[in-house]
Write an enzyme that holds these catalytic residues in place. Sequence first.
Site, PDB file in Angstrom:
ATOM      1  N   HIS A  97       0.833  -1.209   0.000  1.00 37.47           N
ATOM      2  CA  HIS A  97       0.000   0.000   0.000  1.00 37.47           C
ATOM      3  C   HIS A  97       0.872   1.266   0.000  1.00 37.47           C
ATOM      4  O   HIS A  97       0.743   2.127  -0.873  1.00 37.47           O
ATOM      5  CB  HIS A  97      -0.912  -0.029   1.235  1.00 37.47           C
ATOM      6  CG  HIS A  97      -1.803   1.164   1.374  1.00 37.47           C
ATOM      7  ND1 HIS A  97      -3.127   1.144   1.045  1.00 37.47           N
ATOM      8  CD2 HIS A  97      -1.549   2.427   1.802  1.00 37.47           C
ATOM      9  CE1 HIS A  97      -3.657   2.343   1.254  1.00 37.47           C
ATOM     10  NE2 HIS A  97      -2.711   3.140   1.717  1.00 37.47           N
ATOM     11  N   GLU A  98       1.771   1.350   0.968  1.00 36.25           N
ATOM     12  CA  GLU A  98       2.616   2.548   1.055  1.00 36.25           C
ATOM     13  C   GLU A  98       3.533   2.647  -0.160  1.00 36.25           C
ATOM     14  O   GLU A  98       3.822   3.747  -0.647  1.00 36.25           O
ATOM     15  CB  GLU A  98       3.423   2.549   2.358  1.00 36.25           C
ATOM     16  CG  GLU A  98       2.570   2.639   3.618  1.00 36.25           C
ATOM     17  CD  GLU A  98       1.565   3.781   3.608  1.00 36.25           C
ATOM     18  OE1 GLU A  98       1.841   4.826   2.986  1.00 36.25           O
ATOM     19  OE2 GLU A  98       0.483   3.614   4.196  1.00 36.25           O
ATOM     20  N   HIS A 105       1.720   4.488  -2.823  1.00 29.36           N
ATOM     21  CA  HIS A 105       1.792   5.954  -2.681  1.00 29.36           C
ATOM     22  C   HIS A 105       3.158   6.444  -3.173  1.00 29.36           C
ATOM     23  O   HIS A 105       3.261   7.464  -3.846  1.00 29.36           O
ATOM     24  CB  HIS A 105       1.643   6.354  -1.212  1.00 29.36           C
ATOM     25  CG  HIS A 105       0.240   6.337  -0.689  1.00 29.36           C
ATOM     26  ND1 HIS A 105      -0.793   6.991  -1.316  1.00 29.36           N
ATOM     27  CD2 HIS A 105      -0.295   5.765   0.422  1.00 29.36           C
ATOM     28  CE1 HIS A 105      -1.911   6.816  -0.594  1.00 29.36           C
ATOM     29  NE2 HIS A 105      -1.629   6.067   0.453  1.00 29.36           N
TER      30      HIS A 105
HETATM   31 ZN   LIG Z   1      -2.938   5.252   1.917  1.00 24.89          ZN
END
Ligand SMILES: [Zn+2]
Length: 710
Positions: free
Chosen positions: A504-505, A508
């Site tokens: 997830h990170e 980003h």
């Molecule tokens: Zn997030």
Amino acid sequence: MSRRIALLVVIFVLATGSVWAQVAAPAARAAMPAASDNPLLQEWKTPFQVPPYDVIKPEHFLPAIREGIAQNRKDVDAIVNNPQPPTFQNTIEALENTGELLSKVQGAFGGLTSAETNAQLQAVNREATPLLSTLRDEIRLNDKLFARIKAVYDKRATLKLTAIQSKLVEEVYKGYVRAGANLDAAKKEQLKKINAELSMLTLKFGDNQLHDTNAYRLVIDKQDDLKGLPPSVVATAADAAQAAKLAGKWVFTLQAPSIWPFLQYSENRDLRRQIITAYTSRGDHNDEWDNKKILSRMAALRVERAQLMGYKTYADYVLEENMAKTPQGVYNLLNQLWTPARAVALREAADLQAMMDKEPGGQKLEAGDWRYYTEKVRKVRFDVDEQMLRPYFKLDNVVQGAFAVANKLYGITFTKLSNVPVYNPEVTAYEVKDVNGEHLAVFLTDYHPRPGKRTGAWTGRLRGSYVHDGKAVRPIVTNVCNFTRSAGDEPALLTLEEVNTLFHEFGHALAGFLGKVPYSTLGGFPRDFVEVPSQIMENWSLEPEVLKLYAKHYKTGEPIPAALVDKIEKSAQFNQGFITVEYLAAAILDMDWHTLATTAEQDANAFEKASMDKIKLLPQIPPRYRSPYYTHVFSGGYSSGYYAYIWSEVYDKDAFQAFKEKGNLFDPATAKAFRRVLEQGGTVDAMTAYKAFRGKDASVEPLLKARGLK
Ligand SMILES: [Zn+2]
């Protein structure tokens, strides 16, 4: 795998991106104080101009921030006092180019205050914060500056601007208007009063919530009352008791690592009921820490502010900036998901009741029973245990897995850097290069908890990306997490949830590496699209084809067995009715509070009850946040924004479906089109960008399927 909405509460730190800094970004700054021995005020001769953390000391920050503020002020004065009539270049672009030193110093500072703070840095922060907010007000409410911005905005159609320049003019103008720049003097005063009262109430709400969370503890003094709890949970409770000078007993609290395992495993039904009641009644004790009147007042002040600005409700004001655009747009999605989610939750409730019926006593399912019987059903049905998976999720392997996915999609590569000064020896630095070898970014990973690091997981930037004098400035991006450390002879082995968080990170971060936006102001996505680049990466993490790339036993190197992968897949949809219902209930509650059009005081509990009765919420499932402890919307930044997680999920599931439809998880044409979405950032409307990628708007079907709601 989407059982982790809770974890998606990730702080996307733009170290340089306080509100004012989005207006005031980097610029030409030739003259530095020459005679300074402050490394922050000297030229950074480090590789890729990363902050020289090896020589920066806490005492360097305040003077550097003061100097940055002074220079920023001069930059803005120069624009305001320019005798030439306002143009795009001498006003909008010039504003974009203000405050370079301050951005640079704040980037370095933000990296430390979030991940490596100490008392000295915290003191600097307390001193710097009011200075920075004064500067922000000065710039935002500067009538002369706004007059110049408005002059350019009003004649924008005649200026032969490029599409991106036009977008910049519109966004800058809108930012000032939304902060109240267009109001007359009397209304500006009213707005300041509203803002001041709101910020005070926001603090009080958060303090009350914290007080009530910390005030409660469940003290157990009989072995018998520990029945069912795993040994590690019991040991942690014994430590907590020791720390509370209750040696020999066991203490459970309302903190996540304590209450949730207790509710999952404790065989003592009365104690389960006790602790969940304590949890759901925070801020609701009619005492000095009660939040009901506070939140009702906040809702009223938000209505007042929105109406001052010409909007009917606060949600109208907020959502105009998001993909959803209107409250109706949000309700449409939430209602569409609510019906199937509630139906699945009802089936789950029946399953749990059936499990209870096998026990004597004829008890009826309650809120405190849900998690306990869910674990029992899970064990019977899937025979899957977290501990079986972890040996295949060695941290280094998972990182390499994420890199491999990015490489297969976009051709980008990661090379470890050993010559870069980092703020802690646990930080690893990489150079990210494009498929043609061009430098894209510096990437810093920092994966384990330490004192001085905030909890949670986030992506930050020590430097943003933009174009300066025709030359691209590339970003320094961080991924900071709090993952399980190595223990004894074992390397760091991640849980399934941590694997998801890492991907997830990393998603980003990828958006940061690939962004090609010339102006910092246009760098970001709207709140309800910002989780798309991150959540989409989670889709790859547990695909069997991808697991083969990285999920290898840390001792033997053997790939994860197919049978285990199968179990993971099958159990992924388990309990999704509950998870989706408690999330949606909270999202609807948030929307109901912020679509009020009246400033009349509300009875918070009656309001909430009416809101939940309207959707026929199951009595065994409280909304994930009840109003009196709903910190996301009353002391965080999520007011009429809690829906954004699932809104983004519609798009990430639909986008991943585009790859699946091609029969290739790494289909080059689809990857190229998605990369375009990431490159453009906020330079185009998110919906327009998405449709260009997909050929149509997203469908909710892939999300319904992934969550087993259809
Ligand atoms: Zn997030």
